[in-house]
Design an enzyme around this catalytic site. Sequence first.
Site, short mmCIF file in Angstrom:
data_model
loop_
_atom_site.label_atom_id
_atom_site.label_comp_id
_atom_site.label_asym_id
_atom_site.label_seq_id
_atom_site.Cartn_x
_atom_site.Cartn_y
_atom_site.Cartn_z
N CYS A 69 1.02 -1.11 -0.13
CA CYS A 69 -0.01 -0.19 -0.11
C CYS A 69 0.84 1.17 0.05
O CYS A 69 1.58 1.58 0.90
CB CYS A 69 -0.95 0.20 1.17
SG CYS A 69 -1.61 1.53 1.53
N CYS A 72 -0.05 3.87 2.61
CA CYS A 72 0.50 3.34 4.08
C CYS A 72 2.03 3.55 4.17
O CYS A 72 2.54 4.10 5.43
CB CYS A 72 0.28 1.70 4.15
SG CYS A 72 -1.67 1.23 4.10
#
Length: 147
Positions: A69, A72
């Site tokens: 991600c 993230c």
Amino acid sequence: MIIRCLNCGTKNRMPENRLNAHPLCGRCGAPLVVESGLHTPVEVTDSTFLGEVLTSNRSVLVDCWAPWCGPCRSLASHLEELAAKYGGGIKIAKLNVDENPLTAQQYNVRNIPTMLLFSKGRLVNTLVGLLSKEEIERHLLSVMETS
């Protein structure tokens, strides 16, 4: 947590909640030096979540993330800075949702990044998406004030 005395070399066992209480060596009585970089995000798993988050004596922000991600990964540096700044008052934890699906499912994490804010073992707020460091800090401060 184990802290080695710089004076005599003895390894001292110290509870995390006493690190800011100017601990002394149990053998020689010298002040123990606690590294300034001590407050960093801690990895939690399905099996450690209860002990690290739900029974913590501090408020906890849990970053639900995955290695693939991009947002993230962008959020990680903000959380490291906030952990260093507020480490004595709030714990920042990281939960890899790919490796720990039980906890992610229990807290209904459907999108990442998701940040779960806990106070006294209770979920008090859920933040979804890539937020600015200032926005996350605002939420952290509100949880710290109420705990």
